[in-house]
Design a protein around this motif. Structure first.
Motif, short mmCIF file in Angstrom:
data_model
loop_
_atom_site.label_atom_id
_atom_site.label_comp_id
_atom_site.label_asym_id
_atom_site.label_seq_id
_atom_site.Cartn_x
_atom_site.Cartn_y
_atom_site.Cartn_z
N TYR A 106 0.81 -1.21 0.00
CA TYR A 106 0.00 0.00 0.00
C TYR A 106 0.85 1.27 0.00
N THR A 107 1.95 1.28 0.77
CA THR A 107 2.74 2.51 0.93
C THR A 107 3.97 2.56 0.03
N ASP A 108 4.59 1.41 -0.21
CA ASP A 108 5.83 1.40 -1.00
C ASP A 108 5.59 1.15 -2.47
N ASP A 109 4.74 0.16 -2.78
CA ASP A 109 4.51 -0.22 -4.18
C ASP A 109 3.32 0.50 -4.80
N TYR A 110 2.53 1.19 -3.98
CA TYR A 110 1.31 1.87 -4.44
C TYR A 110 0.38 0.89 -5.16
N ASN A 111 0.40 -0.35 -4.69
CA ASN A 111 -0.47 -1.39 -5.24
C ASN A 111 -1.67 -1.52 -4.30
N GLU A 112 -2.65 -0.67 -4.54
CA GLU A 112 -3.78 -0.62 -3.61
C GLU A 112 -4.57 -1.91 -3.62
N PHE A 113 -4.88 -2.42 -4.81
CA PHE A 113 -5.69 -3.63 -4.88
C PHE A 113 -4.91 -4.85 -4.40
N GLY A 114 -3.60 -4.87 -4.60
CA GLY A 114 -2.79 -5.95 -4.06
C GLY A 114 -2.78 -5.94 -2.54
N ALA A 115 -2.80 -4.75 -1.95
CA ALA A 115 -2.88 -4.65 -0.49
C ALA A 115 -4.23 -5.14 0.02
N TYR A 116 -5.30 -4.81 -0.70
CA TYR A 116 -6.61 -5.30 -0.30
C TYR A 116 -6.67 -6.83 -0.39
N ALA A 117 -6.06 -7.39 -1.43
CA ALA A 117 -6.06 -8.84 -1.59
C ALA A 117 -5.29 -9.51 -0.45
N ALA A 118 -4.14 -8.97 -0.08
CA ALA A 118 -3.38 -9.53 1.04
C ALA A 118 -4.14 -9.40 2.35
N ALA A 119 -4.83 -8.28 2.55
CA ALA A 119 -5.64 -8.11 3.76
C ALA A 119 -6.79 -9.11 3.80
N THR A 120 -7.41 -9.35 2.65
CA THR A 120 -8.48 -10.33 2.59
C THR A 120 -7.96 -11.73 2.89
N LEU A 121 -6.79 -12.06 2.37
CA LEU A 121 -6.19 -13.36 2.67
C LEU A 121 -5.93 -13.50 4.17
N LEU A 122 -5.46 -12.45 4.79
CA LEU A 122 -5.23 -12.48 6.24
C LEU A 122 -6.53 -12.69 7.00
N MET A 123 -7.60 -12.02 6.58
CA MET A 123 -8.89 -12.20 7.24
C MET A 123 -9.43 -13.60 7.03
N LEU A 124 -9.25 -14.16 5.83
CA LEU A 124 -9.73 -15.51 5.57
C LEU A 124 -9.03 -16.54 6.45
N VAL A 125 -7.72 -16.37 6.63
CA VAL A 125 -6.98 -17.29 7.50
C VAL A 125 -7.50 -17.19 8.93
N ALA A 126 -7.73 -15.97 9.42
CA ALA A 126 -8.25 -15.80 10.77
C ALA A 126 -9.65 -16.40 10.91
N ILE A 127 -10.50 -16.23 9.89
CA ILE A 127 -11.86 -16.80 9.94
C ILE A 127 -11.80 -18.32 9.96
N LEU A 128 -10.90 -18.91 9.17
CA LEU A 128 -10.75 -20.37 9.17
C LEU A 128 -10.32 -20.88 10.54
N VAL A 129 -9.44 -20.16 11.18
CA VAL A 129 -9.00 -20.56 12.53
C VAL A 129 -10.17 -20.51 13.50
N LEU A 130 -10.96 -19.44 13.45
CA LEU A 130 -12.11 -19.32 14.35
C LEU A 130 -13.14 -20.42 14.09
N VAL A 131 -13.39 -20.72 12.81
CA VAL A 131 -14.36 -21.77 12.48
C VAL A 131 -13.86 -23.13 12.99
N ALA A 132 -12.56 -23.40 12.80
CA ALA A 132 -12.01 -24.67 13.28
C ALA A 132 -12.12 -24.79 14.79
#
Length: 317
Positions: free
Chosen positions: A231-257
């Motif tokens: 987000y700050t260095d590469d100015y890849n806004e959508f790539g940052a959103y995708a990485a954030a979504t991946l992080l949230m998905l991993v956390a949701i999977l842990v909670l579901v498990a």
């Protein structure tokens, strides 16, 4: 005190609006921006070598930090609840220190301790790099996640008391048998919640790890650092959103498990209690049922023989 329906529904509406604005809307916007260009583009952003290495590094930190925090948390909680020693209040304050100190300050403290010229900086002269390497990330994550298991297990230990443990010791159980068969099953739900909180904080920690990380992909860049870097260095806004979504998905999977494990364990406990209750009721019914069969016939014959002997003795007198 009675609350009018208008006040009750008003409080519920305020709580729902508060959660909607602060939680649901930001998460929904991140999901929408992540999949705005389609699932194919999202897949490309989360399967880059940097994203894969960041995910692997974050999961590896969780795998190391969680068992260490479980062992330390249980031992510390037992010491605070069951032990009597000097400095107990100081230990309580130390456990809560990560809640009071900013993670950035914790990262600076780790640099002063383990960095070049620090108290333990001589270790780096042997070729074992701690700060700006993987060990520094583990130490920083351990510091910020230290209180969760302790604070979830401690009230459970206070609630269950020591009666069962003392009974087990009276029956001859040693310390390990008492812990594994009495204490650990009693604290399993508090321990589960502590593990969930530890995993969530370890995955989402940013302040402490950013101070002790070199932020090089594949070396010391976690998922949170990858989001910030894109987000700050590469100015890849959508790539940052995708990485954030991946992080949230991993956390949701842990909670579901964790939720599924908890429900399965509760169902086992319920089934065990039902079977025990059924067996107890069956035993009570058998005990109250009048006897039938050969044993009852023998008992009746014995009673009759005693009555006949009594009558004979009376006639003789």
């Amino acid at each position: 005190m009675k609350i009018s329906p208008f006040a009750r529904y008003g409080l519920r509406a305020i709580a729902l609006i508060y959660l909607f604005v602060l939680l649901i809307v930001p998460v929904a916007l991140i999901f929408w921006r992540s999949f705005e260009h389609g699932f194919g583009q999202f897949w490309e952003w989360i399967t880059t070598p940097a994203a894969i290495s960041a995910l692997q590094l974050s999961l590896l930190i969780v795998v190391i930090v969680v068992p260490l925090n479980v062992v330390f948390g249980i031992v510390t909680a037992l010491a605070l609840v069951r032990g009597r020693f000097r400095g107990k209040g100081f230990l309580q304050a130390v456990v809560d220190l990560p809640f009071a100190v900013s993670p950035v300050v914790a990262g600076v403290a780790l640099i002063l301790l383990w960095g070049y010229g620090g108290w333990f900086g001589g270790i780096e002269s042997t070729g074992f790099k701690i700060i700006f390497g993987f060990p520094g990330l583990v130490l920083a994550t351990l510091f910020v996640t230290l209180p969760f298991v302790v604070r979830e297990v401690e009230p459970v230990l206070r609630e269950i008391g020591t009666e069962q443990e003392q009974a087990a010791a009276t029956l001859g159980a040693n310390g390990w048998q008492t812990f594994s068969r009495i204490t650990l099953p009693a604290i399993r739900w508090g321990l589960t919640y502590g593990i969930v909180l530890t995993i969530a904080r370890a995955l989402g920690e940013y302040g402490a790890v950013t101070m002790v990380s070199s932020n090089f992909p594949g070396i010391s860049q976690t998922l949170t650092l990858l989001v910030n870097s894109r987000y700050t260095d590469d100015y890849n806004e959508f790539g940052a959103y995708a990485a954030a979504t991946l992080l949230m998905l991993v956390a949701i999977l842990v909670l579901v498990a964790m939720t599924l494990i908890e429900r399965r364990a509760k169902s086992r406990v319920a089934n065990a209690s039902e079977s025990f209750t059924a067996s107890t009721e069956t035993a009570d019914e058998l005990a109250l049922t009048p006897p039938h069969g050969p044993e009852s016939v023998d008992a009746r014959q014995e009673v009759r023989s005693k009555q006949s002997q009594t009558v004979d003795n009376t006639e003789g007198v």
